[in-house]
Design a protein around this motif. Structure first.
Motif, PDB file in Angstrom:
ATOM      1  N   ILE A 186      -3.374  -3.980  11.489  1.00 56.03           N
ATOM      2  CA  ILE A 186      -3.443  -4.725  10.089  1.00 56.03           C
ATOM      3  C   ILE A 186      -4.497  -5.118   9.717  1.00 56.03           C
ATOM      4  O   ILE A 186      -5.115  -4.674   8.416  1.00 56.03           O
ATOM      5  N   GLU A 187      -5.763  -5.384  10.682  1.00 53.30           N
ATOM      6  CA  GLU A 187      -6.892  -6.027  10.378  1.00 53.30           C
ATOM      7  C   GLU A 187      -7.869  -4.834   9.906  1.00 53.30           C
ATOM      8  O   GLU A 187      -8.605  -4.939   8.819  1.00 53.30           O
ATOM      9  N   LEU A 188      -7.284  -3.459  10.282  1.00 50.19           N
ATOM     10  CA  LEU A 188      -8.083  -2.365   9.716  1.00 50.19           C
ATOM     11  C   LEU A 188      -7.759  -1.846   8.512  1.00 50.19           C
ATOM     12  O   LEU A 188      -8.469  -1.253   7.650  1.00 50.19           O
ATOM     13  N   TRP A 189      -6.389  -1.995   8.241  1.00 54.35           N
ATOM     14  CA  TRP A 189      -6.103  -1.370   6.855  1.00 54.35           C
ATOM     15  C   TRP A 189      -5.353  -2.434   5.779  1.00 54.35           C
ATOM     16  O   TRP A 189      -4.957  -1.986   4.761  1.00 54.35           O
ATOM     17  N   VAL A 190      -5.186  -3.647   5.936  1.00 56.87           N
ATOM     18  CA  VAL A 190      -4.909  -4.361   4.774  1.00 56.87           C
ATOM     19  C   VAL A 190      -6.218  -5.253   4.569  1.00 56.87           C
ATOM     20  O   VAL A 190      -6.888  -5.693   5.168  1.00 56.87           O
ATOM     21  N   ARG A 196      -3.240   6.326  16.113  1.00 56.54           N
ATOM     22  CA  ARG A 196      -2.429   5.293  16.793  1.00 56.54           C
ATOM     23  C   ARG A 196      -2.210   4.209  16.003  1.00 56.54           C
ATOM     24  O   ARG A 196      -1.197   3.453  15.685  1.00 56.54           O
ATOM     25  N   GLU A 197      -3.155   3.771  14.954  1.00 61.05           N
ATOM     26  CA  GLU A 197      -2.863   2.703  13.987  1.00 61.05           C
ATOM     27  C   GLU A 197      -1.596   3.174  12.992  1.00 61.05           C
ATOM     28  O   GLU A 197      -0.854   2.336  12.663  1.00 61.05           O
ATOM     29  N   VAL A 198      -1.927   4.392  12.752  1.00 57.18           N
ATOM     30  CA  VAL A 198      -0.717   4.641  11.639  1.00 57.18           C
ATOM     31  C   VAL A 198       0.626   4.632  12.177  1.00 57.18           C
ATOM     32  O   VAL A 198       1.492   4.055  11.741  1.00 57.18           O
ATOM     33  N   ALA A 199       0.626   5.143  13.513  1.00 58.77           N
ATOM     34  CA  ALA A 199       1.898   4.973  14.248  1.00 58.77           C
ATOM     35  C   ALA A 199       2.382   3.694  14.507  1.00 58.77           C
ATOM     36  O   ALA A 199       3.459   3.338  14.390  1.00 58.77           O
ATOM     37  N   ILE A 252       2.476 -11.288   6.077  1.00 52.75           N
ATOM     38  CA  ILE A 252       2.180  -9.831   5.707  1.00 52.75           C
ATOM     39  C   ILE A 252       3.627  -9.448   5.140  1.00 52.75           C
ATOM     40  O   ILE A 252       4.568  -9.255   5.703  1.00 52.75           O
ATOM     41  N   SER A 253       3.446  -8.961   3.819  1.00 50.14           N
ATOM     42  CA  SER A 253       4.751  -8.594   3.018  1.00 50.14           C
ATOM     43  C   SER A 253       5.015  -7.137   3.345  1.00 50.14           C
ATOM     44  O   SER A 253       4.063  -6.347   3.862  1.00 50.14           O
ATOM     45  N   ILE A 254       6.350  -6.613   3.255  1.00 48.35           N
ATOM     46  CA  ILE A 254       6.568  -5.203   3.573  1.00 48.35           C
ATOM     47  C   ILE A 254       5.878  -4.156   2.710  1.00 48.35           C
ATOM     48  O   ILE A 254       5.520  -3.298   2.931  1.00 48.35           O
ATOM     49  N   GLY A 255       5.699  -4.802   1.637  1.00 45.55           N
ATOM     50  CA  GLY A 255       4.920  -3.864   0.525  1.00 45.55           C
ATOM     51  C   GLY A 255       3.498  -3.733   0.892  1.00 45.55           C
ATOM     52  O   GLY A 255       2.884  -2.756   0.692  1.00 45.55           O
ATOM     53  N   GLU A 256       2.922  -4.709   1.335  1.00 48.81           N
ATOM     54  CA  GLU A 256       1.517  -4.929   1.869  1.00 48.81           C
ATOM     55  C   GLU A 256       1.428  -3.709   2.960  1.00 48.81           C
ATOM     56  O   GLU A 256       0.563  -3.123   3.325  1.00 48.81           O
ATOM     57  N   LEU A 257       2.551  -3.767   3.630  1.00 50.25           N
ATOM     58  CA  LEU A 257       2.313  -3.124   5.171  1.00 50.25           C
ATOM     59  C   LEU A 257       2.373  -1.704   4.576  1.00 50.25           C
ATOM     60  O   LEU A 257       1.929  -0.605   5.371  1.00 50.25           O
ATOM     61  N   GLU A 258       3.337  -1.380   3.815  1.00 48.25           N
ATOM     62  CA  GLU A 258       3.508   0.081   3.003  1.00 48.25           C
ATOM     63  C   GLU A 258       2.416   0.478   2.523  1.00 48.25           C
ATOM     64  O   GLU A 258       1.682   1.596   2.807  1.00 48.25           O
ATOM     65  N   ALA A 259       1.480  -0.328   1.683  1.00 47.70           N
ATOM     66  CA  ALA A 259       0.189   0.063   1.232  1.00 47.70           C
ATOM     67  C   ALA A 259      -0.861   0.349   2.200  1.00 47.70           C
ATOM     68  O   ALA A 259      -1.518   1.383   2.197  1.00 47.70           O
ATOM     69  N   ALA A 260      -0.630  -0.396   3.274  1.00 42.10           N
ATOM     70  CA  ALA A 260      -1.816  -0.361   4.390  1.00 42.10           C
ATOM     71  C   ALA A 260      -1.287   1.137   5.146  1.00 42.10           C
ATOM     72  O   ALA A 260      -2.612   1.879   5.409  1.00 42.10           O
ATOM     73  N   ILE A 261      -0.065   1.362   5.424  1.00 45.81           N
ATOM     74  CA  ILE A 261       0.325   2.815   5.969  1.00 45.81           C
ATOM     75  C   ILE A 261      -0.223   3.951   5.036  1.00 45.81           C
ATOM     76  O   ILE A 261      -1.117   4.886   5.501  1.00 45.81           O
ATOM     77  N   ASN A 262      -0.069   3.593   3.792  1.00 38.46           N
ATOM     78  CA  ASN A 262      -0.421   4.847   2.794  1.00 38.46           C
ATOM     79  C   ASN A 262      -2.117   4.958   2.886  1.00 38.46           C
ATOM     80  O   ASN A 262      -2.684   6.181   2.883  1.00 38.46           O
ATOM     81  N   ALA A 276      -4.031   4.177   5.318  1.00 39.89           N
ATOM     82  CA  ALA A 276      -4.463   4.794   6.613  1.00 39.89           C
ATOM     83  C   ALA A 276      -4.150   6.274   6.455  1.00 39.89           C
ATOM     84  O   ALA A 276      -4.838   6.983   7.153  1.00 39.89           O
ATOM     85  N   ARG A 277      -3.109   6.551   6.182  1.00 39.85           N
ATOM     86  CA  ARG A 277      -2.615   8.000   6.250  1.00 39.85           C
ATOM     87  C   ARG A 277      -3.630   8.954   5.300  1.00 39.85           C
ATOM     88  O   ARG A 277      -3.628  10.120   5.554  1.00 39.85           O
ATOM     89  N   ALA A 278      -4.086   8.434   4.338  1.00 41.95           N
ATOM     90  CA  ALA A 278      -4.702   9.218   3.203  1.00 41.95           C
ATOM     91  C   ALA A 278      -6.109   9.261   4.048  1.00 41.95           C
ATOM     92  O   ALA A 278      -6.843  10.254   3.741  1.00 41.95           O
ATOM     93  N   ALA A 279      -6.585   8.087   4.691  1.00 43.37           N
ATOM     94  CA  ALA A 279      -7.908   8.271   5.377  1.00 43.37           C
ATOM     95  C   ALA A 279      -7.968   9.137   6.668  1.00 43.37           C
ATOM     96  O   ALA A 279      -8.842   9.580   7.214  1.00 43.37           O
ATOM     97  N   GLN A 280      -6.711   8.955   7.434  1.00 40.93           N
ATOM     98  CA  GLN A 280      -6.668   9.695   8.812  1.00 40.93           C
ATOM     99  C   GLN A 280      -5.419  10.481   8.758  1.00 40.93           C
ATOM    100  O   GLN A 280      -4.164   9.913   9.405  1.00 40.93           O
TER     101      GLN A 280
END
Length: 76
Positions: free
Chosen positions: A65-69, A32-35, A5-15, A17-21
Motif C-alpha cells: 500500500i505504501e508503494l502504490w497508494v 509480489r506487491e500486485v498479488a 483505505i477504501s476499496i476504490g483506492e485499493l483498486e486504483a493502486a492495483i491498476n 502497480a500493474r501498469a508499472a510492473q
C-alpha cells in the motif's frame, strides 16, 4: 497516510502497480506487491467491505500500500 483505505483506492493502486510492473513470464506471474494487493482486494469484495484500516494489515500488505497508494491522497 490515513489509516483507512477504501476499496476504490485499493483498486486504483492495483491498476497503477500493474501498469508499472506488468505480469511476466509464460504463466503471467504477478509481482509480489500486485498479488498482495489483489489478495486484499478479493478479501474486501468477499466481506463486502468498503475499505480497511491499514493498521490491521500484515507488514507485506502495508508495504504494498505504501508503494502504490499516493502519499498525498485525501483521508479515507
Amino acid at each position: 497516510m490515513s489509516s483507512w483505505i477504501s476499496i476504490g483506492e485499493l483498486e486504483a493502486a492495483i491498476n497503477r502497480a500493474r501498469a508499472a510492473q506488468p505480469a511476466s513470464g509464460a504463466e503471467g506471474s504477478l509481482t509480489r506487491e500486485v498479488a498482495t494487493l489483489g489478495g486484499l482486494y478479493g478479501r474486501l469484495i468477499w466481506e463486502r467491505a468498503e475499505g480497511v484500516d491499514v493498521a490491521t494489515l500484515s507488514d507485506a500488505q502495508r508495504v504494498a500500500i505504501e508503494l502504490w497508494v499516493p502519499a498525498g491522497r485525501s483521508a479515507g
